[in-house]
Design a protein around this motif. Structure first.
Motif, PDB file in Angstrom:
ATOM      1  N   GLY A   1      26.212  58.284  51.229  1.00  0.00           N
ATOM      2  CA  GLY A   1      25.815  58.411  49.829  1.00  0.00           C
ATOM      3  C   GLY A   1      26.646  57.549  48.910  1.00  0.00           C
ATOM      4  N   GLY A   2      26.241  57.529  47.643  1.00  0.00           N
ATOM      5  CA  GLY A   2      26.960  56.777  46.631  1.00  0.00           C
ATOM      6  C   GLY A   2      27.702  57.705  45.698  1.00  0.00           C
ATOM      7  N   ASN A   3      28.978  57.430  45.496  1.00  0.00           N
ATOM      8  CA  ASN A   3      29.767  58.127  44.489  1.00  0.00           C
ATOM      9  C   ASN A   3      30.329  57.074  43.546  1.00  0.00           C
ATOM     10  OD1 ASN A   3      29.373  60.827  45.189  1.00  0.00           O
ATOM     11  ND2 ASN A   3      30.938  60.739  46.771  1.00  0.00           N
ATOM     12  N   ASP A   4      29.733  56.983  42.365  1.00  0.00           N
ATOM     13  CA  ASP A   4      30.024  55.920  41.410  1.00  0.00           C
ATOM     14  C   ASP A   4      29.738  54.565  42.067  1.00  0.00           C
ATOM     15  OD1 ASP A   4      30.709  58.002  39.771  1.00  0.00           O
ATOM     16  OD2 ASP A   4      32.855  57.670  39.861  1.00  0.00           O
ATOM     17  N   HIS A   5      30.735  53.685  42.109  1.00  0.00           N
ATOM     18  CA  HIS A   5      30.501  52.345  42.640  1.00  0.00           C
ATOM     19  C   HIS A   5      30.684  52.257  44.147  1.00  0.00           C
ATOM     20  CE1 HIS A   5      34.769  52.812  41.965  1.00  0.00           C
ATOM     21  NE2 HIS A   5      35.019  51.808  42.764  1.00  0.00           N
ATOM     22  N   ILE A   6      31.252  53.295  44.772  1.00  0.00           N
ATOM     23  CA  ILE A   6      31.556  53.249  46.203  1.00  0.00           C
ATOM     24  C   ILE A   6      30.371  53.796  46.990  1.00  0.00           C
ATOM     25  CG2 ILE A   6      33.206  53.855  47.991  1.00  0.00           C
ATOM     26  CD1 ILE A   6      35.263  54.391  45.854  1.00  0.00           C
ATOM     27  N   LEU A   7      29.948  53.045  47.994  1.00  0.00           N
ATOM     28  CA  LEU A   7      28.796  53.418  48.808  1.00  0.00           C
ATOM     29  C   LEU A   7      29.254  53.724  50.226  1.00  0.00           C
ATOM     30  CD1 LEU A   7      26.369  50.598  47.610  1.00  0.00           C
ATOM     31  CD2 LEU A   7      26.815  52.830  46.564  1.00  0.00           C
ATOM     32  N   PHE A   8      28.759  54.816  50.781  1.00  0.00           N
ATOM     33  CA  PHE A   8      29.106  55.237  52.130  1.00  0.00           C
ATOM     34  C   PHE A   8      27.856  55.184  52.998  1.00  0.00           C
ATOM     35  CE2 PHE A   8      31.943  57.262  49.115  1.00  0.00           C
ATOM     36  CZ  PHE A   8      33.206  56.988  49.641  1.00  0.00           C
ATOM     37  N   ASP A   9      27.961  54.498  54.120  1.00  0.00           N
ATOM     38  CA  ASP A   9      26.767  54.236  54.927  1.00  0.00           C
ATOM     39  C   ASP A   9      26.509  55.268  56.003  1.00  0.00           C
ATOM     40  OD1 ASP A   9      29.162  53.142  56.013  1.00  0.00           O
ATOM     41  OD2 ASP A   9      28.026  51.966  57.436  1.00  0.00           O
ATOM     42  N   GLY A  10      27.424  56.223  56.212  1.00  0.00           N
ATOM     43  CA  GLY A  10      27.227  57.160  57.321  1.00  0.00           C
ATOM     44  C   GLY A  10      27.479  56.460  58.635  1.00  0.00           C
ATOM     45  N   ALA A  11      26.417  56.261  59.417  1.00  0.00           N
ATOM     46  CA  ALA A  11      26.533  55.594  60.721  1.00  0.00           C
ATOM     47  C   ALA A  11      27.536  56.297  61.621  1.00  0.00           C
ATOM     48  CB  ALA A  11      26.893  54.118  60.556  1.00  0.00           C
ATOM     49  N   SER A  12      27.609  57.627  61.515  1.00  0.00           N
ATOM     50  CA  SER A  12      28.497  58.395  62.389  1.00  0.00           C
ATOM     51  C   SER A  12      28.138  58.124  63.842  1.00  0.00           C
ATOM     52  CB  SER A  12      28.352  59.887  62.083  1.00  0.00           C
ATOM     53  OG  SER A  12      28.660  60.154  60.730  1.00  0.00           O
ATOM     54  N   ALA A  13      29.129  58.213  64.723  1.00  0.00           N
ATOM     55  CA  ALA A  13      28.887  57.801  66.104  1.00  0.00           C
ATOM     56  C   ALA A  13      29.888  58.442  67.051  1.00  0.00           C
ATOM     57  CB  ALA A  13      28.966  56.271  66.220  1.00  0.00           C
ATOM     58  N   VAL A  14      29.551  58.354  68.341  1.00  0.00           N
ATOM     59  CA  VAL A  14      30.464  58.753  69.417  1.00  0.00           C
ATOM     60  C   VAL A  14      30.605  57.568  70.368  1.00  0.00           C
ATOM     61  CG1 VAL A  14      30.892  60.343  71.322  1.00  0.00           C
ATOM     62  CG2 VAL A  14      29.765  61.172  69.240  1.00  0.00           C
ATOM     63  N   PHE A  15      31.848  57.271  70.752  1.00  0.00           N
ATOM     64  CA  PHE A  15      32.155  56.192  71.683  1.00  0.00           C
ATOM     65  C   PHE A  15      32.765  56.799  72.939  1.00  0.00           C
ATOM     66  CE2 PHE A  15      32.166  54.604  67.423  1.00  0.00           C
ATOM     67  CZ  PHE A  15      31.618  53.330  67.484  1.00  0.00           C
TER      68      PHE A  15
END
Length: 546
Positions: A217-231
């Motif tokens: 999500g977006g909080n003000d100008h900072i954007l978070f893409d998620g893309a959570s993962a397991v390696f």
């Protein structure tokens, strides 16, 4: 152990919202037979809370939210991020923490050890660095719990490490066989590949499973893409959540398998999706439903209009075309066609009468064939005033349309085209604007082709084009990448093969127009170094080495 990884989109400070997200998510995970539900960094309050952390009531609300969650959620373990108090008499009063709780008890707490203070991060302002913690035994595994930056200090990944210690290496030495990293790792172009490479390196090097749960999500100008993962221990991705959307993805340590949700292929598409998400979240989280955009017939306003429609829906977007005597006939048709393609409300407000009134008062001897900056900027400021008036009248947010290249060199007008509540593409270089628009048009013509093909122009004087006053945007953007994003000096830029005259001109413009950028609307960050909070330069300065 079956793990559910959640990437949630928090609203800063909305503890009721976050409480519901975690309770509902935990129940979903339990229905899927999971043993553990993992939520991102500072999931209770949202990241970044900034100076809200100075308010005791905010910290108390955070503590009450945790207590309510521990009481409410049963039958499954939960890991989530939150703020906790520092009991020591010295140091900062708060920790950036992660807890594991189950069936009414907190089983483990880890405090973030590495606190970033670069670019958009300023965590040492509020948080005390945590000390090393032991892995926690849970469901037959030894879990090493880390928080975002704690994983970003491996000597085989970073040539110059920012911290003396490596929390991941220490947890592995202490017997961890599963590393869980809860994060609020922001997006920028090119970061997805680097972050995956780094996490894969940790998994392969230490021969442990790495679980990465990222905010979205977006909080003000900072954007978070998620893309959570397991390696897995080979460094292979064995579970992947979606990008730029809330999601839950499952992984089972018993067979080493997890769900693989579709991901975005190109950086161009990723930037576009980030801008759409960021616009939607900024507008709605600030309490607006509608937005208004001034269409010019140029490519920048066309892209912003497309983004706004994708973010909010066409029924929530109004577009206004404000022609003057210098507006080309093509732009009348192009703006109308664009609005029709997007299905948005479209109106025309001619500004020539207002402009002539201003000129008579301020520049009575103006030469219409050789307009000064005064007359040119008057047109931009009339348009900006009209848009802000519509904003007041209709309760909608003005989206400004300037790109990064223009903002960098000051090719924009304070209190004119810079007016707005959100500068949607202010971190998108002009060449990338064209690239994104061509991607949008890959299957059908959404943005009229003439908008992509004609020479860019502010149309503030007869037969004007941007390149009357500026070098080609390909030249500008290449130099800006070096000067702004890589902090290269003038000499280094010239040595890299750039034209010395162009380098001198562009870098001087960047330095000279710092004051404009300090007054700009917040912009969505999609490059490694954006103008704004992550780039802090003095206004009154003169870098003049001996």
């Amino acid at each position: 152990m079956k793990i559910a990884i959640f990437q949630v989109n928090p609203l800063i400070g909305d503890f009721k919202r976050q409480f519901s997200l975690i309770v509902e998510g935990s129940r979903r995970a339990m229905e899927q037979g999971c043993d553990l539900a993992v939520f991102p960094e500072l999931a209770l309050c949202g990241y970044p809370p900034r100076d809200l952390l100075e308010y005791g009531a905010f910290v108390t609300a955070n503590e009450k939210c945790l207590a309510a969650l521990v009481k409410e959620v049963h039958g499954i373990g939960v890991i989530c991020g939150l703020v906790t108090g520092n009991p020591d008499e010295t140091g900062k009063a708060l920790f950036n923490s992660a807890v594991l709780f189950e069936d009414g008890r907190i089983l483990h707490t880890a405090n973030k050890q590495l606190l970033p203070t670069y670019d958009v991060f300023d965590e040492q302002r509020h948080f005390e660095p945590g000390t090393a913690t032991q892995p926690v035994d849970y469901k037959g595994h030894r879990i090493g719990l880390t928080i975002c930056e704690d994983a970003w200090n491996d000597k085989d990944v970073f040539r110059r490490r920012l911290y003396a210690r490596d929390p991941v290496a220490q947890l592995v030495r202490d017997g961890a066989d599963v590393l869980i990293n809860i994060a609020a790792s922001p997006f920028h172009k090119g970061k997805r590949v680097f972050r995956d490479t780094m996490l894969a390196t940790l998994a392969r090097k230490h021969k442990v499973t790495v679980v990465f749960a990222n905010q979205v999500g977006g909080n003000d100008h900072i954007l978070f893409d998620g893309a959570s993962a397991v390696f897995d221990v080979r460094g292979q991705v064995v579970a992947r959540a979606a990008e730029f959307a809330e999601d839950m993805v499952l992984y089972d340590t018993a067979d080493g398998r997890g769900e693989m949700h579709p991901v975005i292929g190109s950086d161009t598409e990723a930037v576009l999706q980030a801008l759409i998400m960021g616009t939607r979240d900024y507008v709605t989280k600030c309490g607006f439903r509608k937005a208004v955009i001034g269409l010019s017939g140029g490519i920048d306003s066309a892209l912003v209009a497309y983004i706004a429609v994708q973010a909010l829906g066409p029924e929530q977007i109004a577009t206004i075309f404000m022609p003057s005597r210098y507006t080309s006939p093509d732009n009348y048709q192009d703006t109308r066609n664009l609005a029709g393609n997007l299905g948005v409300d479209y109106s025309i407000i001619p500004i020539d009468g207002l402009y002539q009134d201003f000129v008579r008062l301020l520049v009575p001897d103006a030469d219409d064939t050789a307009l000064s900056l005064t007359e040119q900027n008057l047109q931009a400021r009339i348009r900006g005033t009209l848009l802000m008036g519509v904003s007041n009248r209709d309760g909608c947010l003005v989206l400004s349309t300037g790109n990064k290249s223009e903002l960098a060199v000051g090719y924009c007008t304070l209190y004119g085209d810079m007016n707005g509540g959100l500068a949607v593409i202010s971190d998108v270089p002009k060449t990338l604007v064209y690239e994104i628009c061509r991607w949008i048009n890959r299957e059908q013509e959404v943005i009229p082709m003439r908008i992509l093909e004609k020479a860019p122009s502010a149309e503030l004087k007869p037969d004007q084009t941007d390149q009357d006053d500026l070098p080609p945007y390909e030249v500008i953007d290449a130099i800006l990448e070096g000067y702004v994003e890589k902090a290269m000096s003038v000499d280094e830029l010239v040595a890299a093969g750039h034209d010395p005259q162009a380098v001198a001109d562009i870098t001087a413009r960047v330095d000279r127009n710092e004051y404009k950028r300090h007054q700009a609307a917040p912009g969505l960050k999609v490059t490694p170094k954006a103008f704004g909070e992550g780039r802090r330069f003095p206004l009154a300065k003169r870098f003049n080495p001996l």
